[in-house]
Design a protein around this motif. Structure first.
Motif, PDB file in Angstrom:
ATOM      1  N   THR A  93      41.560   9.551 -18.682  1.00  0.00           N
ATOM      2  CA  THR A  93      41.004   9.965 -17.393  1.00  0.00           C
ATOM      3  C   THR A  93      40.703  11.463 -17.379  1.00  0.00           C
ATOM      4  OG1 THR A  93      43.200  10.311 -16.424  1.00  0.00           O
ATOM      5  CG2 THR A  93      42.208   8.148 -16.101  1.00  0.00           C
ATOM      6  N   GLN A  94      41.520  12.242 -18.087  1.00  0.00           N
ATOM      7  CA  GLN A  94      41.382  13.708 -18.042  1.00  0.00           C
ATOM      8  C   GLN A  94      40.278  14.246 -18.955  1.00  0.00           C
ATOM      9  OE1 GLN A  94      43.524  15.771 -16.014  1.00  0.00           O
ATOM     10  NE2 GLN A  94      43.841  13.745 -15.174  1.00  0.00           N
ATOM     11  N   MET A  95      40.004  13.526 -20.051  1.00  0.00           N
ATOM     12  CA  MET A  95      39.001  13.973 -21.038  1.00  0.00           C
ATOM     13  C   MET A  95      37.930  12.912 -21.186  1.00  0.00           C
ATOM     14  SD  MET A  95      41.291  15.212 -24.262  1.00  0.00           S
ATOM     15  CE  MET A  95      41.074  16.876 -24.813  1.00  0.00           C
ATOM     16  N   GLN A  96      36.681  13.350 -21.189  1.00  0.00           N
ATOM     17  CA  GLN A  96      35.582  12.410 -21.388  1.00  0.00           C
ATOM     18  C   GLN A  96      34.583  12.995 -22.388  1.00  0.00           C
ATOM     19  OE1 GLN A  96      34.826   9.212 -19.969  1.00  0.00           O
ATOM     20  NE2 GLN A  96      37.006   9.286 -19.503  1.00  0.00           N
ATOM     21  N   ILE A 116      29.189   2.431 -15.125  1.00  0.00           N
ATOM     22  CA  ILE A 116      29.911   3.492 -14.412  1.00  0.00           C
ATOM     23  C   ILE A 116      31.249   2.977 -13.892  1.00  0.00           C
ATOM     24  CG2 ILE A 116      29.849   5.060 -12.416  1.00  0.00           C
ATOM     25  CD1 ILE A 116      26.744   5.046 -12.728  1.00  0.00           C
ATOM     26  N   GLY A 117      31.269   1.730 -13.429  1.00  0.00           N
ATOM     27  CA  GLY A 117      32.466   1.167 -12.807  1.00  0.00           C
ATOM     28  C   GLY A 117      33.552   0.747 -13.773  1.00  0.00           C
ATOM     29  N   GLU A 118      33.212   0.661 -15.064  1.00  0.00           N
ATOM     30  CA  GLU A 118      34.196   0.163 -16.046  1.00  0.00           C
ATOM     31  C   GLU A 118      35.477   0.990 -16.046  1.00  0.00           C
ATOM     32  OE1 GLU A 118      34.232  -1.429 -20.651  1.00  0.00           O
ATOM     33  OE2 GLU A 118      32.796   0.126 -20.114  1.00  0.00           O
ATOM     34  N   GLY A 119      35.320   2.319 -16.085  1.00  0.00           N
ATOM     35  CA  GLY A 119      36.495   3.197 -16.079  1.00  0.00           C
ATOM     36  C   GLY A 119      37.283   3.087 -14.778  1.00  0.00           C
ATOM     37  N   LEU A 120      36.550   2.971 -13.667  1.00  0.00           N
ATOM     38  CA  LEU A 120      37.213   2.805 -12.357  1.00  0.00           C
ATOM     39  C   LEU A 120      38.060   1.536 -12.343  1.00  0.00           C
ATOM     40  CD1 LEU A 120      34.174   3.671 -10.010  1.00  0.00           C
ATOM     41  CD2 LEU A 120      36.039   5.204 -10.669  1.00  0.00           C
ATOM     42  N   ASP A 121      37.521   0.469 -12.970  1.00  0.00           N
ATOM     43  CA  ASP A 121      38.247  -0.811 -13.018  1.00  0.00           C
ATOM     44  C   ASP A 121      39.483  -0.720 -13.906  1.00  0.00           C
ATOM     45  OD1 ASP A 121      36.156  -1.749 -11.470  1.00  0.00           O
ATOM     46  OD2 ASP A 121      35.115  -2.730 -13.134  1.00  0.00           O
ATOM     47  N   PRO A 175      37.332  13.827 -14.528  1.00  0.00           N
ATOM     48  CA  PRO A 175      38.050  14.477 -15.629  1.00  0.00           C
ATOM     49  C   PRO A 175      38.111  15.989 -15.429  1.00  0.00           C
ATOM     50  CG  PRO A 175      35.796  14.029 -16.282  1.00  0.00           C
ATOM     51  CD  PRO A 175      35.957  13.441 -14.908  1.00  0.00           C
ATOM     52  N   LYS A 176      38.986  16.634 -16.198  1.00  0.00           N
ATOM     53  CA  LYS A 176      39.044  18.100 -16.191  1.00  0.00           C
ATOM     54  C   LYS A 176      38.181  18.676 -17.306  1.00  0.00           C
ATOM     55  CE  LYS A 176      43.825  18.475 -14.552  1.00  0.00           C
ATOM     56  NZ  LYS A 176      45.183  18.939 -14.909  1.00  0.00           N
ATOM     57  N   PHE A 177      38.004  17.879 -18.375  1.00  0.00           N
ATOM     58  CA  PHE A 177      37.449  18.412 -19.624  1.00  0.00           C
ATOM     59  C   PHE A 177      36.426  17.431 -20.176  1.00  0.00           C
ATOM     60  CE2 PHE A 177      37.696  19.066 -24.258  1.00  0.00           C
ATOM     61  CZ  PHE A 177      37.645  20.445 -24.351  1.00  0.00           C
ATOM     62  N   VAL A 178      35.232  17.924 -20.512  1.00  0.00           N
ATOM     63  CA  VAL A 178      34.177  17.046 -21.033  1.00  0.00           C
ATOM     64  C   VAL A 178      33.650  17.605 -22.356  1.00  0.00           C
ATOM     65  CG1 VAL A 178      31.914  16.005 -20.583  1.00  0.00           C
ATOM     66  CG2 VAL A 178      33.489  16.371 -18.683  1.00  0.00           C
ATOM     67  N   VAL A 179      33.645  16.754 -23.376  1.00  0.00           N
ATOM     68  CA  VAL A 179      33.050  17.099 -24.670  1.00  0.00           C
ATOM     69  C   VAL A 179      31.609  16.593 -24.663  1.00  0.00           C
ATOM     70  CG1 VAL A 179      33.154  16.761 -27.169  1.00  0.00           C
ATOM     71  CG2 VAL A 179      35.271  16.909 -25.846  1.00  0.00           C
ATOM     72  N   LEU A 180      30.657  17.489 -24.913  1.00  0.00           N
ATOM     73  CA  LEU A 180      29.234  17.110 -24.965  1.00  0.00           C
ATOM     74  C   LEU A 180      28.775  17.242 -26.416  1.00  0.00           C
ATOM     75  CD1 LEU A 180      29.467  19.273 -22.156  1.00  0.00           C
ATOM     76  CD2 LEU A 180      27.601  17.699 -21.703  1.00  0.00           C
ATOM     77  N   ASP A 181      28.526  16.113 -27.054  1.00  0.00           N
ATOM     78  CA  ASP A 181      28.174  16.113 -28.476  1.00  0.00           C
ATOM     79  C   ASP A 181      26.665  15.969 -28.643  1.00  0.00           C
ATOM     80  OD1 ASP A 181      28.170  16.041 -31.192  1.00  0.00           O
ATOM     81  OD2 ASP A 181      29.120  14.083 -31.387  1.00  0.00           O
TER      82      ASP A 181
END
Length: 252
Positions: A93-96, A116-121, A175-181
């Motif tokens: 949840t904190q890192m995406q 989009i809803g998968e993580g919420l579920d 999340p607090k932190f997002v990695v953009l590759d």
């Protein structure tokens, strides 16, 4: 959102090594002894050519790979070793991560609302179907998509719109932190500019911290506060964007 360099780093990487055993006699040393710190609210750039090890670092940091050696601390917690189920859930949840090719990273058989809803579920973040729908609509609006887009499939969108769906999926869990590759490298220049502006706005609105992996120096100049340069699996230089661009200390 201003970067607080007096705060504790949200991510500390020390002596990271990532090796891949190809055969009994050959091991690829993809990342060799890399260290850096990222502070809350910062956009930290990681640049290098294809094959330099930068995407491997991104995947190690978010624990898609188990690091061969070294320490990774996220938000005050050591996440280098074997993670418990609870720690792994919390980390998810904190890192995406937002990937380079949205068509490859979005499930073509799922509608946008279910992507989009998968993580919420999974993380039980909605009390009922109505709350789920409201959250998904709000997230779509945030990334510049319309409510009717929820019932469409990925192939019905342009590349830029698909990347907006990828961003929506990443921010859905707050999340607090997002990695953009390399997440804008597959887009044409005008769409790239729109996505970068969106990322900038989301960083300020949601208090995000970005780890931006790219080979595009123009994108780094536009978005990043600090940058480190990878060459052949090693970190050869790091500093502010101005230092790296105008006062480089390494010939590469």
């Amino acid at each position: 959102m201003a970067v607080n360099y007096n705060a504790e780093p949200i991510l500390t990487v020390e002596g990271l090594k990532q090796y891949f055993k190809v055969s009994s006699s050959f091991t690829v040393k993809a990342v060799e002894n890399v260290s850096f710190k990222i502070y809350p609210g910062e956009t930290y750039g990681l640049v290098g050519e294809s094959g330099s090890g930068k995407s491997t670092i991104g995947r190690s940091v978010i624990r898609l790979y188990n690091p061969t050696a070294g320490k990774i601390r996220f938000d005050g917690t050591d996440i280098s070793g074997k993670l418990s189920r609870e720690a792994n859930q919390s980390l998810r949840t904190q890192m995406q991560m937002i990937f380079q090719d949205p068509m490859a990273s979005l499930n073509p058989r799922k509608k946008v609302e279910d992507i989009i809803g998968e993580g919420l579920d999974i993380h039980h973040m909605c009390r009922n179907a109505r709350e789920r729908e409201e959250k998904i609509q709000a997230i779509l609006k945030k990334v510049g998509l319309a409510p009717e887009h929820a019932s469409r499939y990925p192939h019905q969108f342009s590349g830029g719109q698909r990347q907006r769906v990828g961003i929506a999926r990443a921010i859905a869990l707050n999340p607090k932190f997002v990695v953009l590759d390399e997440s804008v490298s597959a887009l044409d220049v005008s769409v790239q500019a729109q996505i970068l502006q969106l990322l900038d706005e989301l960083r300020d609105q949601q208090g995000l911290t970005y780890f931006f992996i790219t080979h595009n120096l123009g994108v780094v100049a536009e978005l990043c506060h600090k940058v480190c340069v990878m060459y052949a699996g090693k970190l050869v230089e790091q500093g502010s964007v101005d230092d790296i661009f105008y006062r480089p200390g390494h010939p590469y």
